[in-house]
Enzyme design. Structure first.
Site, PDB file in Angstrom:
ATOM      1  N   HIS A   1      32.397  44.952  51.034  1.00  0.00           N
ATOM      2  CA  HIS A   1      31.643  43.529  51.560  1.00  0.00           C
ATOM      3  C   HIS A   1      29.856  42.654  52.539  1.00  0.00           C
ATOM      4  O   HIS A   1      30.553  42.847  53.538  1.00  0.00           O
ATOM      5  CB  HIS A   1      32.765  42.461  51.431  1.00  0.00           C
ATOM      6  CG  HIS A   1      33.271  42.142  50.076  1.00  0.00           C
ATOM      7  ND1 HIS A   1      34.599  41.654  50.283  1.00  0.00           N
ATOM      8  CD2 HIS A   1      32.753  41.983  48.949  1.00  0.00           C
ATOM      9  CE1 HIS A   1      34.709  41.016  48.875  1.00  0.00           C
ATOM     10  NE2 HIS A   1      34.475  41.762  48.074  1.00  0.00           N
TER      11      HIS A   1
ATOM     12  N   HIS B   1      34.551  43.045  35.823  1.00  0.00           N
ATOM     13  CA  HIS B   1      34.059  41.495  36.344  1.00  0.00           C
ATOM     14  C   HIS B   1      33.234  42.727  37.338  1.00  0.00           C
ATOM     15  O   HIS B   1      32.911  43.765  36.763  1.00  0.00           O
ATOM     16  CB  HIS B   1      35.559  41.967  37.736  1.00  0.00           C
ATOM     17  CG  HIS B   1      35.074  42.149  38.845  1.00  0.00           C
ATOM     18  ND1 HIS B   1      34.646  41.062  39.194  1.00  0.00           N
ATOM     19  CD2 HIS B   1      35.194  41.718  40.369  1.00  0.00           C
ATOM     20  CE1 HIS B   1      34.173  40.285  40.483  1.00  0.00           C
ATOM     21  NE2 HIS B   1      34.850  41.358  41.258  1.00  0.00           N
TER      22      HIS B   1
ATOM     23  N   GLU C   1      31.208  42.340  39.841  1.00  0.00           N
ATOM     24  CA  GLU C   1      30.693  42.692  41.350  1.00  0.00           C
ATOM     25  C   GLU C   1      30.303  44.178  40.812  1.00  0.00           C
ATOM     26  O   GLU C   1      30.981  44.985  40.492  1.00  0.00           O
ATOM     27  CB  GLU C   1      31.452  42.379  42.469  1.00  0.00           C
ATOM     28  CG  GLU C   1      31.494  42.786  43.557  1.00  0.00           C
ATOM     29  CD  GLU C   1      32.011  41.863  44.593  1.00  0.00           C
ATOM     30  OE1 GLU C   1      33.956  41.819  44.485  1.00  0.00           O
ATOM     31  OE2 GLU C   1      32.272  41.934  46.136  1.00  0.00           O
TER      32      GLU C   1
ATOM     33  N   ASP D   1      31.158  47.333  43.180  1.00  0.00           N
ATOM     34  CA  ASP D   1      31.577  48.259  43.116  1.00  0.00           C
ATOM     35  C   ASP D   1      32.153  48.631  41.939  1.00  0.00           C
ATOM     36  O   ASP D   1      33.159  49.659  41.717  1.00  0.00           O
ATOM     37  CB  ASP D   1      32.669  47.931  44.383  1.00  0.00           C
ATOM     38  CG  ASP D   1      33.169  46.270  43.788  1.00  0.00           C
ATOM     39  OD1 ASP D   1      33.493  45.854  43.544  1.00  0.00           O
ATOM     40  OD2 ASP D   1      34.488  46.371  44.248  1.00  0.00           O
TER      41      ASP D   1
ATOM     42  N   HIS E   1      38.806  37.495  41.895  1.00  0.00           N
ATOM     43  CA  HIS E   1      38.204  36.346  43.030  1.00  0.00           C
ATOM     44  C   HIS E   1      36.568  36.050  42.589  1.00  0.00           C
ATOM     45  O   HIS E   1      36.112  35.038  43.327  1.00  0.00           O
ATOM     46  CB  HIS E   1      38.623  37.242  44.058  1.00  0.00           C
ATOM     47  CG  HIS E   1      37.141  38.005  44.619  1.00  0.00           C
ATOM     48  ND1 HIS E   1      36.289  38.211  45.397  1.00  0.00           N
ATOM     49  CD2 HIS E   1      36.929  39.653  43.413  1.00  0.00           C
ATOM     50  CE1 HIS E   1      36.168  38.986  45.052  1.00  0.00           C
ATOM     51  NE2 HIS E   1      36.083  40.314  43.898  1.00  0.00           N
TER      52      HIS E   1
ATOM     53  N   ASP F   1      40.706  43.878  39.917  1.00  0.00           N
ATOM     54  CA  ASP F   1      40.707  43.873  41.733  1.00  0.00           C
ATOM     55  C   ASP F   1      42.063  43.223  42.545  1.00  0.00           C
ATOM     56  O   ASP F   1      42.453  43.293  42.981  1.00  0.00           O
ATOM     57  CB  ASP F   1      40.266  42.751  42.654  1.00  0.00           C
ATOM     58  CG  ASP F   1      38.565  43.355  42.661  1.00  0.00           C
ATOM     59  OD1 ASP F   1      37.866  44.188  43.181  1.00  0.00           O
ATOM     60  OD2 ASP F   1      38.082  42.484  42.756  1.00  0.00           O
TER      61      ASP F   1
ATOM     62  N   TYR G   1      44.573  43.180  51.948  1.00  0.00           N
ATOM     63  CA  TYR G   1      43.343  43.044  50.496  1.00  0.00           C
ATOM     64  C   TYR G   1      44.002  41.264  50.068  1.00  0.00           C
ATOM     65  O   TYR G   1      42.580  41.135  50.166  1.00  0.00           O
ATOM     66  CB  TYR G   1      43.474  43.935  49.966  1.00  0.00           C
ATOM     67  CG  TYR G   1      43.097  43.738  48.411  1.00  0.00           C
ATOM     68  CD1 TYR G   1      41.459  44.562  48.542  1.00  0.00           C
ATOM     69  CD2 TYR G   1      42.413  43.010  47.655  1.00  0.00           C
ATOM     70  CE1 TYR G   1      40.891  44.513  47.224  1.00  0.00           C
ATOM     71  CE2 TYR G   1      42.422  43.012  46.866  1.00  0.00           C
ATOM     72  CZ  TYR G   1      41.055  43.878  46.559  1.00  0.00           C
ATOM     73  OH  TYR G   1      40.261  43.908  45.763  1.00  0.00           O
TER      74      TYR G   1
ATOM     75  N   HIS H   1      41.284  49.442  41.752  1.00  0.00           N
ATOM     76  CA  HIS H   1      41.141  49.887  43.919  1.00  0.00           C
ATOM     77  C   HIS H   1      42.342  50.291  44.154  1.00  0.00           C
ATOM     78  O   HIS H   1      43.085  50.166  44.134  1.00  0.00           O
ATOM     79  CB  HIS H   1      40.803  48.878  44.883  1.00  0.00           C
ATOM     80  CG  HIS H   1      39.016  48.128  44.721  1.00  0.00           C
ATOM     81  ND1 HIS H   1      38.073  49.083  45.162  1.00  0.00           N
ATOM     82  CD2 HIS H   1      38.531  46.753  44.848  1.00  0.00           C
ATOM     83  CE1 HIS H   1      37.520  48.288  44.630  1.00  0.00           C
ATOM     84  NE2 HIS H   1      37.530  46.659  44.818  1.00  0.00           N
TER      85      HIS H   1
HETATM   86 FE1  FEO Z   1      35.599  41.682  43.270  1.00  0.00          FE
HETATM   87 FE2  FEO Z   1      36.186  45.103  43.738  1.00  0.00          FE
HETATM   88  O1  FEO Z   1      35.047  43.532  42.990  1.00  0.00           O
END
Ligand code: FEO
Length: 395
Positions: free
Chosen positions: A23, A79, A81, A83, A146, A165, A193, A226
């Site tokens: 982030h 998701h 994002e 990553d 999230h 996530d 996390y 992750h």
């Molecule tokens: Fe919200 Fe692992 O990205």
């Protein structure tokens, strides 16, 4: 490199051992991370999520070693994002018409980031996709867990929940599975996390957990995006989340401060001594926030029943380091925490009061008057700080 997870499901992600910030620089990743992508090869071939953009070419090339990309029938994007979606550009350049299953909000986030009109198939909770051999994918929206676009995908037959996530950790572990991982690292990275990313959404998570549990889906594996894949008693991490989202606290008090010439540090140590004198069973943790990783201190505050925040006064206010830290803390919307403030000053002494006002507005229950000490603490001031510590232990 492809690794088998169960039956016809494989991991095809990236273990990022070098990552130290996530982030931007908002989240420290002392143990690296991973971007877990999964390949399901039933009658239909489905790819679930991809990897962070710097590894896009590596990801696509690896995938090509395993399958003909044209055999991919659909991509599930849980998701948007970067990553997890970062390799979509490289991948979809080669197979541009492949359907992309995602939520309506993910169409927004993917289009906003990549500016491409891909073959989106929007899904919502309860929608399913038949993938042959008697198996199907069921989608569960995870709105604000999230991001607005987040969802999870459940594979029937193999009973795998691709949770994205949720239930993840920033932990680069090539062994992939939780039963092979270092338990201490895993537990710490999982709570870190949660504390630093998911705490603001605890109430939403609470409702979502009961919704998922009420579906009574058999869950053999939770395949996160992750860190480790939970195959040994996967419900253990669901139980942890149920505790963490419910105003979590342990019998711990965290003292966090910054100091200019050691006066405020001396007060911090004296307050800590007073707390332990009064209650030897409470765990007291003391951190100079200028010398300690922000996200680690946040994790300790998340575990605490009380935060004692210290800053000397400079420019009629708290130190900039403390102001920045408190701003981050406020964003996390932790609930059910007590607080107190302290600090040394030379001539005006506003910092403890300003920190107290800030914490009160952030929802903390202030249990003592802001404590300020003029100039360096003498024996009398140290005694007063110890007495404060004793009162805090009883508060
Ligand atoms: Fe919200 Fe692992 O990205």
């Amino acid at each position: 490199m492809k690794k088998n997870i169960k039956n016809n499901v494989s991991w095809v992600g990236k273990i990022d051992t070098e990552l130290r910030q996530f982030h931007g620089s908002d989240y420290s990743t002392h143990k690296g991370s991973s971007y877990n992508s999964y390949l399901i090869q039933e009658e239909k071939t489905i790819l679930v999520d991809t990897v962070w953009r710097p590894y896009a070419d590596e990801f696509v090339n690896n995938l090509k070693q395993e399958i003909d990309l044209n055999k991919i029938d659909a991509i599930v994007v849980n998701h948007g994002e970067v990553d997890h979606s970062g390799a979509l550009l490289a991948l979809l350049e080669q197979i541009p018409d492949t359907p992309v299953y995602c939520t309506a909000k993910a169409v927004d986030s993917l289009t906003g980031q990549y500016h491409r009109k891909w073959n989106f198939k929007t899904v919502k909770t309860g929608d399913t996709l038949d993938i042959g051999n008697g198996k199907s994918l069921a989608f569960v929206e995870m709105t604000m867990l999230h991001w607005p676009d987040s969802m999870a995908t459940y594979l029937t037959g193999d009973n795998i929940l691709f949770s994205n996530d949720a239930f993840g950790q920033h932990y680069a572990f090539g062994g992939l599975f939780n039963d092979l991982a270092d338990r201490c690292v895993l537990e710490y990275e999982a709570i870190k996390y949660y504390a630093n990313i998911l705490t603001p959404f605890s109430q939403i998570l609470k409702r979502k957990l009961s919704e998922i549990l009420s579906m009574e889906l058999p869950i053999d594996i939770i395949a996160t995006s992750h860190g480790v894949i939970w195959r040994d008693n996967p419900i253990q991490i669901v139980e942890k989340y149920a505790a963490w989202c419910d105003n979590y606290q342990e019998n711990q008090i965290t003292i966090a401060y910054d100091t200019m010439w050691d006066g405020t540090r001396s007060l911090a140590d004296a307050i800590a001594a007073g707390i332990v004198e009064e209650d030897p069973k409470v765990t007291v943790k003391v951190y100079n926030i200028a010398k300690t990783d922000k996200n680690d201190v946040i994790t300790e505050i998340f575990k605490s029943k009380m935060l004692v925040m210290g800053s000397p006064t400079v420019g009629n206010d708290m130190l900039g380091s403390v102001a920045g830290f408190l701003h981050f803390l406020k964003e996390l919307k932790m609930k059910n925490k007590k607080a107190a403030t302290f600090g040394c000053y030379g001539w005006t002494g506003e910092a403890p009061k300003k920190m107290a006002e800030f914490l009160e507005k952030a929802g903390y229950d202030l249990v003592d008057e802001p404590f300020r000490n003029n100039w360096n603490p003498d024996a009398n001031a140290i005694h007063t700080a110890r007495e404060l510590g004793r009162r805090l232990a009883k508060a």
